[in-house]
Design a protein around this motif. Sequence first.
Motif, short mmCIF file in Angstrom:
data_model
loop_
_atom_site.label_atom_id
_atom_site.label_comp_id
_atom_site.label_asym_id
_atom_site.label_seq_id
_atom_site.Cartn_x
_atom_site.Cartn_y
_atom_site.Cartn_z
N HIS A 117 40.45 31.21 36.88
CA HIS A 117 39.86 31.81 38.35
C HIS A 117 41.15 31.53 38.65
O HIS A 117 41.70 30.26 38.58
CB HIS A 117 38.55 30.20 38.33
CG HIS A 117 38.29 31.26 39.60
ND1 HIS A 117 38.62 30.57 41.15
CD2 HIS A 117 37.10 32.28 40.10
CE1 HIS A 117 37.83 31.22 41.35
NE2 HIS A 117 36.66 31.48 41.36
N TRP A 137 32.41 33.73 40.97
CA TRP A 137 34.07 34.27 40.85
C TRP A 137 34.00 34.03 42.45
O TRP A 137 35.25 33.19 42.83
CB TRP A 137 33.67 36.34 40.40
CG TRP A 137 35.25 36.58 41.27
CD1 TRP A 137 34.66 37.17 42.01
CD2 TRP A 137 36.40 36.56 40.60
NE1 TRP A 137 36.40 37.47 42.48
CE2 TRP A 137 37.05 37.11 42.11
CE3 TRP A 137 36.81 35.62 39.61
CZ2 TRP A 137 38.67 37.39 41.35
CZ3 TRP A 137 39.03 35.96 39.64
CH2 TRP A 137 39.36 36.64 40.44
N ASP A 138 32.78 34.29 43.17
CA ASP A 138 33.05 33.81 44.52
C ASP A 138 32.35 32.90 44.87
O ASP A 138 31.24 32.52 44.15
CB ASP A 138 31.80 35.14 45.07
CG ASP A 138 32.29 36.30 45.45
OD1 ASP A 138 34.10 36.80 45.82
OD2 ASP A 138 31.19 37.62 45.19
N LYS A 188 41.94 39.24 48.82
CA LYS A 188 41.74 39.47 47.37
C LYS A 188 42.50 39.29 46.79
O LYS A 188 43.88 38.37 47.19
CB LYS A 188 42.27 41.63 47.57
CG LYS A 188 41.91 42.03 48.77
CD LYS A 188 42.17 43.48 48.70
CE LYS A 188 40.90 44.34 49.23
NZ LYS A 188 40.47 45.32 48.73
N GLU A 193 43.38 43.71 34.24
CA GLU A 193 42.17 44.08 33.39
C GLU A 193 42.34 45.27 32.73
O GLU A 193 43.58 46.69 33.33
CB GLU A 193 41.13 44.58 34.73
CG GLU A 193 40.36 43.79 35.04
CD GLU A 193 39.28 44.35 36.77
OE1 GLU A 193 39.30 45.68 36.57
OE2 GLU A 193 38.53 43.26 36.76
N ARG A 197 47.35 46.09 36.87
CA ARG A 197 46.96 44.61 37.79
C ARG A 197 45.89 45.59 38.42
O ARG A 197 46.57 46.95 39.33
CB ARG A 197 48.17 44.75 38.70
CG ARG A 197 48.20 43.62 39.36
CD ARG A 197 49.42 43.59 40.67
NE ARG A 197 49.35 45.07 41.03
CZ ARG A 197 50.32 44.77 42.37
NH1 ARG A 197 51.00 43.82 42.49
NH2 ARG A 197 50.43 46.69 42.95
N VAL A 198 44.80 44.66 38.59
CA VAL A 198 44.05 44.83 39.93
C VAL A 198 43.83 43.73 40.45
O VAL A 198 43.32 43.27 40.59
CB VAL A 198 42.54 45.11 39.20
CG1 VAL A 198 42.13 45.92 40.24
CG2 VAL A 198 43.01 46.21 37.97
N TRP A 199 43.60 44.21 42.39
CA TRP A 199 43.68 43.28 43.45
C TRP A 199 41.58 43.74 43.55
O TRP A 199 41.25 44.60 44.23
CB TRP A 199 44.21 44.24 44.68
CG TRP A 199 45.54 43.78 44.95
CD1 TRP A 199 46.69 44.99 44.12
CD2 TRP A 199 46.12 42.78 45.10
NE1 TRP A 199 47.52 43.97 44.77
CE2 TRP A 199 47.45 43.31 44.71
CE3 TRP A 199 46.15 41.47 46.40
CZ2 TRP A 199 48.38 42.11 44.88
CZ3 TRP A 199 46.78 40.52 46.17
CH2 TRP A 199 48.23 41.24 45.93
N ARG A 200 41.49 42.68 43.62
CA ARG A 200 39.65 42.01 43.51
C ARG A 200 39.64 41.62 44.54
O ARG A 200 39.83 40.19 44.82
CB ARG A 200 39.33 41.31 42.27
CG ARG A 200 37.65 41.29 41.68
CD ARG A 200 37.53 40.43 40.08
NE ARG A 200 35.97 40.19 40.22
CZ ARG A 200 35.76 39.74 39.35
NH1 ARG A 200 36.43 39.09 37.91
NH2 ARG A 200 34.49 39.55 39.24
N ASP A 201 38.29 42.42 44.68
CA ASP A 201 37.49 40.98 45.96
C ASP A 201 37.63 39.64 45.78
O ASP A 201 36.82 39.30 44.92
CB ASP A 201 36.80 42.08 47.20
CG ASP A 201 37.36 43.36 47.75
OD1 ASP A 201 38.36 42.74 48.23
OD2 ASP A 201 37.07 44.35 47.42
N MET A 202 37.40 38.44 46.83
CA MET A 202 36.73 37.34 46.74
C MET A 202 36.06 36.69 47.56
O MET A 202 36.86 37.66 48.93
CB MET A 202 37.77 36.74 46.01
CG MET A 202 37.41 35.30 45.41
SD MET A 202 38.68 33.85 44.49
CE MET A 202 38.87 34.49 43.07
#
Length: 279
Positions: A117, A137-138, A188, A193, A197-202
């Motif tokens: 993480h 994750w959050d 982000k 994945e 590369r993926v921009w993931r919200d957090m």
Amino acid sequence: MHSRASLASDFRSLGVAPGAVVMVHASVRAVGEVAGGPDEIHLALKDALSDEGTLMMYAGCPQYVDEVGRGNLSPSEEAEVLEKLPAFDPDTARSARDHGALVECLRTYPGSRVNPHPARFVAWGTRVDYLFSAQPWDYAFGRDSALDRFVGLDGKILLLGCDHDTVTFPHYVEHVADIPGKRVARFKVPISENGARVWRDMAEFDTSGAGVHANWPDRFFARLVDGFLAASGNCGGLVGDARCYLFSAAELHRFARPLMERTAVDRDAANQLRELASR
């Protein structure tokens, strides 16, 4: 010049016990010259903890990994980061530079592990599997996090000559405390994945310099820690040349949480900390 053996003796004199679970914040420079270099510091601490103990530090992530969307970058800077920054790899990414040299020494030393993480901890010892058994994750510093399990294990916090405003644990207190009007940061992070590369919200209760609440005074964490040390009569001791303090995370939680909750309602409530620290 200090040695691994002399530092281990200092840690034991401070109260580090075999089998304990300890989270350390450290200034290598404050310890002074150490024969063999800074790795000898965490090795000495491991000697004091014994093979039954556990050592943890907060490593975080490199610059820009968790910055997109926070509002700290200009639109052009964000666009460049979105284009160029590689996916965050928790196993290989360097520790945040402002967390000091010792955490990177520990992270890269054989036997250390990290949680997968961007709010990344590094740990060694018998309780690592449990500490890293789950990670939300959050709101990564709150319930069911490594810090949550650290408190449950009666973890101890060790301040090794460091700035007391850099202590990570009060972020856990912020996350679990009943505080109205908490600031939520949404941003982000780049992760991998299926090889892309993926921009993931957090999301988190804001751990940046602005603080989780508008009523927090300057250097609030240092005031909380210093007030707690004064209230508990903890005068610390020396490890090498560094003034150090060892204390229970659960006890700091019990001290800091009501003060945070009062300060969120009444800014002047934090003045109690100055009175305690000046005694």
